[in-house]
Scaffold this motif. Structure first.
Motif, short mmCIF file in Angstrom:
data_model
loop_
_atom_site.label_atom_id
_atom_site.label_comp_id
_atom_site.label_asym_id
_atom_site.label_seq_id
_atom_site.Cartn_x
_atom_site.Cartn_y
_atom_site.Cartn_z
N THR A 115 0.81 -1.21 0.00
CA THR A 115 0.00 0.00 0.00
C THR A 115 0.85 1.27 0.00
N LYS A 116 2.15 1.15 0.32
CA LYS A 116 3.00 2.33 0.30
C LYS A 116 3.12 2.89 -1.11
N ILE A 117 2.97 2.03 -2.11
CA ILE A 117 3.10 2.49 -3.51
C ILE A 117 1.95 3.41 -3.88
N PRO A 118 0.68 2.95 -3.77
CA PRO A 118 -0.41 3.88 -4.10
C PRO A 118 -0.50 5.07 -3.15
N MET A 119 -0.14 4.88 -1.88
CA MET A 119 -0.20 6.00 -0.93
C MET A 119 0.74 7.12 -1.36
N ALA A 120 1.96 6.75 -1.75
CA ALA A 120 2.94 7.75 -2.17
C ALA A 120 2.45 8.50 -3.41
N PHE A 121 1.87 7.79 -4.36
CA PHE A 121 1.37 8.44 -5.58
C PHE A 121 0.17 9.33 -5.28
N GLU A 123 -0.44 10.88 -2.49
CA GLU A 123 0.05 12.07 -1.79
C GLU A 123 0.76 13.02 -2.76
N GLU A 124 1.25 12.49 -3.89
CA GLU A 124 1.86 13.33 -4.93
C GLU A 124 0.81 13.95 -5.84
N GLY A 125 -0.45 13.53 -5.69
CA GLY A 125 -1.51 14.06 -6.53
C GLY A 125 -1.82 13.24 -7.77
N LYS A 126 -1.23 12.05 -7.90
CA LYS A 126 -1.50 11.20 -9.05
C LYS A 126 -2.92 10.62 -8.94
N ASP A 127 -3.56 10.40 -10.09
CA ASP A 127 -4.91 9.85 -10.06
C ASP A 127 -4.87 8.32 -10.06
N ALA A 153 -5.15 2.51 0.74
CA ALA A 153 -4.28 3.70 0.80
C ALA A 153 -5.11 4.97 1.00
N LYS A 154 -6.22 5.08 0.30
CA LYS A 154 -7.09 6.24 0.45
C LYS A 154 -7.65 6.32 1.86
N ARG A 155 -8.04 5.17 2.40
CA ARG A 155 -8.60 5.15 3.75
C ARG A 155 -7.51 5.48 4.79
N GLU A 156 -6.30 4.98 4.57
CA GLU A 156 -5.19 5.28 5.49
C GLU A 156 -4.88 6.77 5.52
N ILE A 157 -4.85 7.38 4.35
CA ILE A 157 -4.57 8.81 4.28
C ILE A 157 -5.60 9.60 5.08
#
Length: 491
Positions: A115-121, A123-127, A153-157
């Motif tokens: 989940t660190k992969i989608p979370m990082a993206f 947080e960078e603003g990637k869709d 990842a969305k829920r964690e953020i």
């Protein structure tokens, strides 16, 4: 036995993890310059790092005088290590898929925190479209797992949006004692019967570490407390009061979002212990049956019944606990999807606030591996259908997936997923997995992580052996002083 031969040391861990993911029941030996042994080899892989490419050759059995069954060469730029690793793993994965005729749900992802992969993206603003394409093209992950990782990842953020990473921290306390050692367990845990006379010595050493840590972090905000193990409720009520009272007296808890204690094993739970936890302000507990099948409980060495697990849960509810987690393990010996469904039906009746579904991971230090011959007739199976079944039952209970992590040697190459009712997610679970906040970890076998403002992570470990921890507590404290002394002005 599967052997992998490299012409020089590089990416050994990634190669071993990927081959093991396809062949979990096989021993995999990765060596540099020469092969490990010649007898009983299922197949052999030669990996040659060349000037601007990597050559991978598959042989059935030993490679002595045989024609390769598969061969591939990929162009790489060794100055770009991340891209080189990706290209290597992609080539390995595609060849293993060709050889076995199957794919893996997470593709060639071997890391424990996907989940660190989608979370990082995010947080960078990637869709989401970008993330899906990246994970599909780079790692060959399945659509189902990509969607799951993005959802979590969305829920964690959202759950972590109010966490102060710079000035906040979390506290872990390890109690390394259990009623008995489970068949699959490799955690730092010791049967209480053998250590009962030294528990107070352990707590005395632990108190010294607690005092030192409280002094270090006196200007910081404590966001979560997690007392795990082992099984913390193997302690007697007065010992629980001693440890938790020490924490409450020395740490400022006004910013603490949750205080978790793993009650864990139902055979360690009593009314008096739960009353103690309740009185001392513990807000979240975990009661972990692992399965509700009696035969499996006996096989894996848990000395409690399914009914005891239910009784412990109802007792906790009676005493006012409104955030209770239950752990289950998929892939336990001999269990079928029908067994798992029967367990899920019983869990639905209990209606926990959290449910953590683990895929069995048999580590090297587990009794199951140490005494492999004794357990060779046991079968372990986890399937996509079983994982989907547990997700469906979690949804029926109103539980949403909120964190995910993986381990080496997991049954079916799947994952562990935590589900929770809205407002009941375990914040510490997210923090420990996403590695976004410093966690001070105390007790035998614990690992402290210092997360700097630039994201860099430094670790220091405590010794696992209880006797050594007691004898060397001064050294354990000095290790932490050194770790945090580098940035005294930030502590």
């Amino acid at each position: 036995m599967i052997t992998v031969q490299l012409n020089r040391a590089d990416f050994e861990y990634d190669i071993h993890s990927l081959v093991k993911a396809f062949f979990p029941a096989e021993d995999v030996a990765v060596s540099v310059g020469k092969k490990e042994g010649e007898e009983g080899i299922s197949f052999h892989i030669a990996t040659n790092y060349q000037e601007d490419s990597i050559e991978i050759i598959f042989f059935e059995g030993s490679d002595a005088g045989e024609e390769p069954v598969l061969k591939r060469q990929v162009k790489v730029d060794f100055s770009n290590r991340k891209e080189t690793k990706n290209r290597l793993k992609q080539a390995y994965y595609q060849m293993l898929c060709d050889y076995t005729g199957r794919t893996l749900p997470w593709g060639d992802l071997t890391g424990i925190r996907p989940t660190k992969i989608p979370m990082a993206f995010l947080e960078e603003g990637k869709d989401e479209a970008f993330i899906r394409n990246y994970m599909k093209q780079t790692y060959f992950a399945s659509d189902e797992k990509i969607d799951l990782s993005i959802e979590i990842a969305k829920r964690e953020i959202a759950l972590l949006k109010n966490i102060d990473y710079e000035n906040g921290y979390s506290l872990y306390i390890g109690i390394p004692f259990c009623p008995s050692t489970c068949l699959y367990c490799s955690f730092t845990s010791y049967p209480l019967g053998m250590w009962k006379d030294r528990v107070d010595e352990y707590l005395l050493a632990l108190e010294k570490e607690i005092e030192n840590t409280a002094e270090h972090f006196r200007e910081k905000k404590l966001n979560t407390v997690y007392i795990g193990g082992g099984t913390p409720t193997t302690l007697e009520p007065e010992q629980l009061r001693r440890v938790i009272g020490k924490i409450r007296n020395l740490f400022e808890l006004s910013d603490c979002l949750e205080f978790t204690v793993e009650a864990g094993r139902p055979d360690s739970i009593t009314r008096e212990k739960l009353e103690c936890l309740r009185e001392l302000g513990v807000t979240r507990i975990s009661i972990n049956p692992q399965t509700m099948k009696e035969e499996t409980l006996r096989i894996i060495g848990r000395h409690h019944t399914a009914e005891q697990a239910a009784e412990s849960f109802y007792l906790a509810r009676e005493l006012g606990f409104d955030n209770i987690n239950m752990d289950l393990i998929l892939g336990l010996p001999g269990e079928t999807i029908a067994d798992v469904e029967a367990t899920m039906q019983r869990i639905c009746e209990l209606a926990p606030d959290n449910l953590t579904v683990h895929s069995l991971a048999v580590k090297r230090a587990a009794r199951l591996n140490l005494f492999r011959e004794e357990y060779r007739k046991l079968t372990f199976e986890n399937t996509a259908e079983t994982m989907a079944l547990t997700a469906e039952y979690a949804a029926q209970m109103g539980l949403e997936p909120y964190y995910l992590y993986r381990q080496k040697n997991m049954a079916g190459n799947f994952e562990n997923v935590g589900y929770a009712k809205p407002g009941k997610a375990g914040i510490y679970n997210i923090l420990i997995n996403e590695e976004k906040q410093t966690i001070a970890a105390l007790g035998a076998g614990s690992i402290t992580k210092r997360v700097d403002s630039d994201g860099r992570i430094e670790r220091c470990e405590n010794v696992k052996d209880v006797a050594q921890y007691i004898a060397r507590i001064g050294e354990m404290i000095e290790r932490k002083n050194k770790l945090f002394g580098v940035c005294d002005e930030q502590i």
